[in-house]
Design a protein around this motif. Sequence first.
Motif, PDB file in Angstrom:
ATOM      1  N   LEU A 186       0.941  -1.231  -0.062  1.00  0.00           N
ATOM      2  CA  LEU A 186       0.030  -0.072  -0.039  1.00  0.00           C
ATOM      3  C   LEU A 186       0.847   1.216  -0.072  1.00  0.00           C
ATOM      4  CD1 LEU A 186      -2.711  -1.154   2.813  1.00  0.00           C
ATOM      5  CD2 LEU A 186      -2.667  -1.366   0.013  1.00  0.00           C
ATOM      6  N   THR A 187       0.713   1.845  -1.056  1.00  0.00           N
ATOM      7  CA  THR A 187       1.858   2.995  -1.179  1.00  0.00           C
ATOM      8  C   THR A 187       1.074   4.240  -1.188  1.00  0.00           C
ATOM      9  OG1 THR A 187       3.064   1.789  -2.950  1.00  0.00           O
ATOM     10  CG2 THR A 187       3.495   4.196  -2.762  1.00  0.00           C
ATOM     11  N   PRO A 188       1.071   4.919   0.132  1.00  0.00           N
ATOM     12  CA  PRO A 188       0.425   6.028   0.081  1.00  0.00           C
ATOM     13  C   PRO A 188       0.735   7.359  -0.651  1.00  0.00           C
ATOM     14  CG  PRO A 188       1.810   5.920   2.168  1.00  0.00           C
ATOM     15  CD  PRO A 188       1.791   4.740   1.158  1.00  0.00           C
ATOM     16  N   GLU A 189      -0.058   8.185  -0.594  1.00  0.00           N
ATOM     17  CA  GLU A 189       0.382   9.486  -1.584  1.00  0.00           C
ATOM     18  C   GLU A 189       1.649  10.031  -0.603  1.00  0.00           C
ATOM     19  OE1 GLU A 189      -1.222  13.846  -3.081  1.00  0.00           O
ATOM     20  OE2 GLU A 189      -2.517  12.156  -2.114  1.00  0.00           O
ATOM     21  N   ILE A 190       2.659  10.471  -1.462  1.00  0.00           N
ATOM     22  CA  ILE A 190       3.828  10.802  -1.072  1.00  0.00           C
ATOM     23  C   ILE A 190       3.801  12.339  -0.634  1.00  0.00           C
ATOM     24  CG2 ILE A 190       6.321  11.137  -1.414  1.00  0.00           C
ATOM     25  CD1 ILE A 190       6.184   8.966  -3.297  1.00  0.00           C
ATOM     26  N   SER A 191       4.124  12.597   0.553  1.00  0.00           N
ATOM     27  CA  SER A 191       3.896  14.112   1.143  1.00  0.00           C
ATOM     28  C   SER A 191       5.004  14.916   0.456  1.00  0.00           C
ATOM     29  CB  SER A 191       4.080  14.002   2.728  1.00  0.00           C
ATOM     30  OG  SER A 191       5.453  13.897   2.981  1.00  0.00           O
ATOM     31  N   TRP A 192       4.730  16.293   0.531  1.00  0.00           N
ATOM     32  CA  TRP A 192       5.710  17.297  -0.149  1.00  0.00           C
ATOM     33  C   TRP A 192       7.094  17.103   0.573  1.00  0.00           C
ATOM     34  CZ3 TRP A 192       7.990  21.099   2.629  1.00  0.00           C
ATOM     35  CH2 TRP A 192       7.347  21.468   3.807  1.00  0.00           C
ATOM     36  N   LYS A 193       7.094  16.668   2.115  1.00  0.00           N
ATOM     37  CA  LYS A 193       8.240  16.677   2.851  1.00  0.00           C
ATOM     38  C   LYS A 193       9.282  15.612   2.332  1.00  0.00           C
ATOM     39  CE  LYS A 193       6.848  19.048   6.974  1.00  0.00           C
ATOM     40  NZ  LYS A 193       6.335  18.787   8.444  1.00  0.00           N
ATOM     41  N   LYS A 194       8.556  14.620   2.207  1.00  0.00           N
ATOM     42  CA  LYS A 194       9.075  13.295   1.773  1.00  0.00           C
ATOM     43  C   LYS A 194       9.933  13.574   0.283  1.00  0.00           C
ATOM     44  CE  LYS A 194       9.540   8.102   1.737  1.00  0.00           C
ATOM     45  NZ  LYS A 194       8.960   7.233   2.554  1.00  0.00           N
ATOM     46  N   LYS A 195       8.781  14.171  -0.750  1.00  0.00           N
ATOM     47  CA  LYS A 195       9.560  14.540  -1.960  1.00  0.00           C
ATOM     48  C   LYS A 195      10.764  15.037  -1.956  1.00  0.00           C
ATOM     49  CE  LYS A 195       4.939  14.243  -4.495  1.00  0.00           C
ATOM     50  NZ  LYS A 195       3.920  14.987  -5.063  1.00  0.00           N
ATOM     51  N   ILE A 196      10.952  16.099  -1.141  1.00  0.00           N
ATOM     52  CA  ILE A 196      11.971  17.041  -0.958  1.00  0.00           C
ATOM     53  C   ILE A 196      13.145  16.045  -0.354  1.00  0.00           C
ATOM     54  CG2 ILE A 196      13.182  18.852   0.423  1.00  0.00           C
ATOM     55  CD1 ILE A 196      10.413  20.096   0.171  1.00  0.00           C
ATOM     56  N   MET A 197      12.899  15.470   0.621  1.00  0.00           N
ATOM     57  CA  MET A 197      13.892  14.494   0.978  1.00  0.00           C
ATOM     58  C   MET A 197      14.437  13.449   0.020  1.00  0.00           C
ATOM     59  SD  MET A 197      12.379  13.262   4.733  1.00  0.00           S
ATOM     60  CE  MET A 197      13.583  12.388   5.024  1.00  0.00           C
ATOM     61  N   ILE A 198      13.733  12.857  -0.655  1.00  0.00           N
ATOM     62  CA  ILE A 198      13.876  11.972  -1.896  1.00  0.00           C
ATOM     63  C   ILE A 198      14.753  12.696  -2.802  1.00  0.00           C
ATOM     64  CG2 ILE A 198      12.979  10.548  -3.667  1.00  0.00           C
ATOM     65  CD1 ILE A 198      10.663  10.045  -2.038  1.00  0.00           C
ATOM     66  N   PHE A 199      14.248  13.962  -3.185  1.00  0.00           N
ATOM     67  CA  PHE A 199      15.166  14.672  -4.118  1.00  0.00           C
ATOM     68  C   PHE A 199      16.751  15.085  -3.686  1.00  0.00           C
ATOM     69  CE2 PHE A 199      16.594  19.138  -5.791  1.00  0.00           C
ATOM     70  CZ  PHE A 199      16.604  18.777  -7.064  1.00  0.00           C
ATOM     71  N   LEU A 200      16.766  15.364  -2.463  1.00  0.00           N
ATOM     72  CA  LEU A 200      17.860  15.799  -1.940  1.00  0.00           C
ATOM     73  C   LEU A 200      18.860  14.535  -2.001  1.00  0.00           C
ATOM     74  CD1 LEU A 200      16.973  18.397   0.839  1.00  0.00           C
ATOM     75  CD2 LEU A 200      18.100  18.762  -1.410  1.00  0.00           C
ATOM     76  N   TRP A 201      18.018  13.230  -1.452  1.00  0.00           N
ATOM     77  CA  TRP A 201      18.843  12.191  -1.196  1.00  0.00           C
ATOM     78  C   TRP A 201      19.413  11.602  -2.665  1.00  0.00           C
ATOM     79  CZ3 TRP A 201      19.825   9.588   3.619  1.00  0.00           C
ATOM     80  CH2 TRP A 201      20.494   8.533   3.629  1.00  0.00           C
ATOM     81  N   ILE A 202      18.710  11.822  -3.708  1.00  0.00           N
ATOM     82  CA  ILE A 202      19.094  11.231  -5.041  1.00  0.00           C
ATOM     83  C   ILE A 202      20.144  12.124  -5.519  1.00  0.00           C
ATOM     84  CG2 ILE A 202      18.299  11.109  -7.483  1.00  0.00           C
ATOM     85  CD1 ILE A 202      17.433   8.907  -5.542  1.00  0.00           C
ATOM     86  N   GLN A 203      20.029  13.452  -5.252  1.00  0.00           N
ATOM     87  CA  GLN A 203      21.282  14.430  -5.847  1.00  0.00           C
ATOM     88  C   GLN A 203      22.418  14.141  -4.848  1.00  0.00           C
ATOM     89  OE1 GLN A 203      20.566  16.414  -8.226  1.00  0.00           O
ATOM     90  NE2 GLN A 203      18.609  15.525  -8.420  1.00  0.00           N
ATOM     91  N   TRP A 204      22.556  14.012  -3.844  1.00  0.00           N
ATOM     92  CA  TRP A 204      23.577  13.499  -2.896  1.00  0.00           C
ATOM     93  C   TRP A 204      24.278  12.121  -3.607  1.00  0.00           C
ATOM     94  CZ3 TRP A 204      27.780  13.003  -0.424  1.00  0.00           C
ATOM     95  CH2 TRP A 204      28.064  12.064   0.324  1.00  0.00           C
ATOM     96  N   GLU A 205      23.205  11.151  -3.825  1.00  0.00           N
ATOM     97  CA  GLU A 205      23.892   9.976  -4.452  1.00  0.00           C
ATOM     98  C   GLU A 205      24.661  10.270  -5.644  1.00  0.00           C
ATOM     99  OE1 GLU A 205      21.379   6.508  -5.814  1.00  0.00           O
ATOM    100  OE2 GLU A 205      21.899   5.823  -3.770  1.00  0.00           O
ATOM    101  N   HIS A 206      24.127  11.044  -6.599  1.00  0.00           N
ATOM    102  CA  HIS A 206      24.517  11.424  -7.766  1.00  0.00           C
ATOM    103  C   HIS A 206      26.102  12.027  -7.792  1.00  0.00           C
ATOM    104  CE1 HIS A 206      20.331  11.602 -10.284  1.00  0.00           C
ATOM    105  NE2 HIS A 206      20.992  10.295  -9.792  1.00  0.00           N
ATOM    106  N   LEU A 207      26.009  12.981  -6.650  1.00  0.00           N
ATOM    107  CA  LEU A 207      27.256  13.581  -6.331  1.00  0.00           C
ATOM    108  C   LEU A 207      28.292  12.545  -5.648  1.00  0.00           C
ATOM    109  CD1 LEU A 207      29.202  15.867  -6.047  1.00  0.00           C
ATOM    110  CD2 LEU A 207      28.160  16.377  -3.782  1.00  0.00           C
TER     111      LEU A 207
END
Length: 206
Positions: free
Chosen positions: A8-29
């Motif tokens: 059950l995948t709930p709608e992703i909150s904007w806070k988690k979207k920001i966390m995911i975005f920042l984490w992915i950018q860190w991983e790319h770096l």
Amino acid sequence: MKLDQPVLTPEISWKKKIMIFLWIQWEHLFYRLFTIQPIDKNQPFLNVRVRTYWGKPIQLLDGEIIKRGDRVLELHLNNEMLFRMGTNSRSSIHLAIQMIRTTEQLLPKTLGFILNHPKYEEIKGLYGISMIHRGTKQFGFTVTDLPRGLFFFLTNIYLRLLLLVVHPQGKQRLQTKGELLSPKIIAISTKEFMRRYPIETELTVL
């Protein structure tokens, strides 16, 4: 949670979207800084780099031992792809099947990467640290505990935070199965890997 229970995948909150975005950018770096590259650019689920191993000796199932100073192929999963797999999966078992299929397709290509490396003869084995280690034994990997200490403590915090960020059920898994989530070393000797996954072999996918 049972394996066949729907994810059950709930709608992703904007806070988690920001966390995911920042984490992915860190991983790319991180990948750029440490020259970590995908085995297959068209399917970048598995990423690697060749480095010197500095940990305690790892006794492998085939009798080989990875020791301090040996060269290893370090394995990294693409967490952005893992997150997408999780959000698009119908159930936990469907997610597991996707991961197994993708891994099976990439293992023979991994041998090609090793053989094309300018110092491939020095690569003693393949090595990684992950909380996602269930099922790796079927691929010939030795699974062993990460020695307790500062590195274990920091790695445990890092991987739990990673699970919380990129796994659709990260918070639930930490709450219900936190005691079972412990980082493990997964490793296989290059000799055993070459025996199991010759380049000309086509693996049977589930």
